[in-house]
Design an enzyme around this catalytic site. Structure first.
Site, PDB file in Angstrom:
ATOM      1  N   GLN A 126      -5.829  -1.290  -6.223  1.00 41.45           N
ATOM      2  CA  GLN A 126      -6.293  -0.473  -5.103  1.00 41.45           C
ATOM      3  C   GLN A 126      -6.853   0.851  -5.603  1.00 41.45           C
ATOM      4  O   GLN A 126      -6.244   1.507  -6.452  1.00 41.45           O
ATOM      5  CB  GLN A 126      -5.172  -0.196  -4.107  1.00 41.45           C
TER       6      GLN A 126
ATOM      7  N   ASP B 168       0.804  -1.221   0.000  1.00 46.00           N
ATOM      8  CA  ASP B 168       0.000   0.000   0.000  1.00 46.00           C
ATOM      9  C   ASP B 168       0.840   1.277   0.000  1.00 46.00           C
ATOM     10  O   ASP B 168       0.338   2.357  -0.292  1.00 46.00           O
ATOM     11  CB  ASP B 168      -0.931  -0.007   1.216  1.00 46.00           C
TER      12      ASP B 168
ATOM     13  N   SER C 145      -7.040   5.251   1.368  1.00 47.22           N
ATOM     14  CA  SER C 145      -7.359   3.990   0.701  1.00 47.22           C
ATOM     15  C   SER C 145      -8.844   3.708   0.838  1.00 47.22           C
ATOM     16  O   SER C 145      -9.422   3.876   1.914  1.00 47.22           O
ATOM     17  CB  SER C 145      -6.557   2.846   1.328  1.00 47.22           C
TER      18      SER C 145
END
Length: 288
Positions: free
Chosen positions: A278, A204, A228
């Site tokens: 993502q 991430d 996120s």
């Protein structure tokens, strides 16, 4: 000196009593220079919790996550793991992360008994070797601040960017593609599960950077806020996270204050290890 301590602390789970019929764990988010925890911290903790509930013959092959609220770094996260199914070849777990009495995170993890099978994946892009590139600490040498300390050596992983970093300015070409060589600062144990959790943890940090690169936004851009939203990761083959892995990334789309990043992890010799997708919220703080 940089260490992998933050990652190892993050996945140090404590099993706790639960009345809901599954199993439950607690873990402490790791300190960051911002009010809310790093998203990979939460993904890795949920994966580690789910792994604690499946037999050793099964390996994680996918995890799908949704971030519902920001996580407070000052308080532990509580993870309830629901045992959805255990079949002959596959197992499924649902993980719900709570903090301050509210649901903050959800994930579904799937596990598979490994099988002998042919492998195929997209070719690894040709990029300079990691030894020829600057580390984050070298790229930020001479600058000060809590965020500089964190980017330089507080993240447990050595990260080396191609075509350049986005910490203070967008270095290199303003393109929809980038790559990052990553490995833990220190050797990890030999358990393959540790290395899967490590990939879930590190994935991430930079996956939204191709989106920022397209927009011309460095991380220190005044007023920039990112978060996120959801995350998916598929594991194709085992690899050690304490050896250099190439994280090839691209911006798959930007619209309506959101950006989608895609990424693939490769071993140094070009074997595909994992695929990541993502979506994140982007608030630039200035007109674009």
């Amino acid at each position: 000196m940089s260490t992998s301590e933050a990652f190892l602390r993050a996945i140090d789970l404590t099993e706790v009593h639960t009345a809901f019929g599954g199993r439950a764990f607690e873990a402490q988010p790791q300190p960051v220079p911002w009010p809310k925890a790093y998203g990979g911290d939460t993904v890795a903790q949920s994966v580690a919790a789910a792994l604690r509930t499946v037999d050793d013959d099964r390996a994680l092959h996918s995890v799908h996550s949704t971030f519902l609220r920001g996580v407070d770094v000052a308080e532990p996260m509580h993870y309830d793991v629901e045992i959805i199914r255990d079949g002959r070849g596959f197992s499924t777990r649902h993980v719900r992360g709570h903090q301050h009495g509210r649901l903050a995170f959800m994930a579904t993890a799937s596990f598979h008994v490994p099988e002998a099978f042919p492998q195929h994946g997209p070719a690894m892009p040709s990029v300079p070797a990691p030894e020829s590139l600057r580390s984050s600490a070298e790229a930020l040498e001479g600058h000060e601040g809590a965020d500089i300390d964190y980017w330089s050596h507080g993240r447990s992983f050595d990260m080396r960017h191609v075509p350049g970093t986005l910490y203070l300015e967008v270095e290199g070409e303003r393109t929809a593609h980038q790559a990052v060589w990553v490995r833990s600062f220190e050797r990890l144990d030999d358990d393959p599960r540790t290395h899967q959790v490590a990939l879930a943890y590190v994935c991430d940090y930079t996956i939204l950077e191709p989106v920022l690169r397209v927009l011309g936004l460095p991380w220190r851009a005044e007023g920039l806020v990112t978060a996120s939203l959801d995350h998916a990761m598929w594991f194709h083959s085992p690899a050690r996270a304490d050896q250099w892995l190439l994280y090839a990334q691209e911006c798959a789309g930007v619209a309506d204050g959101r950006g989608l990043g895609l990424g693939r992890f490769y071993t140094h010799d070009g074997r595909l290890v994992a695929t990541v997708a993502q979506e994140g919220m982007i608030r630039p703080g200035r007109p674009l």
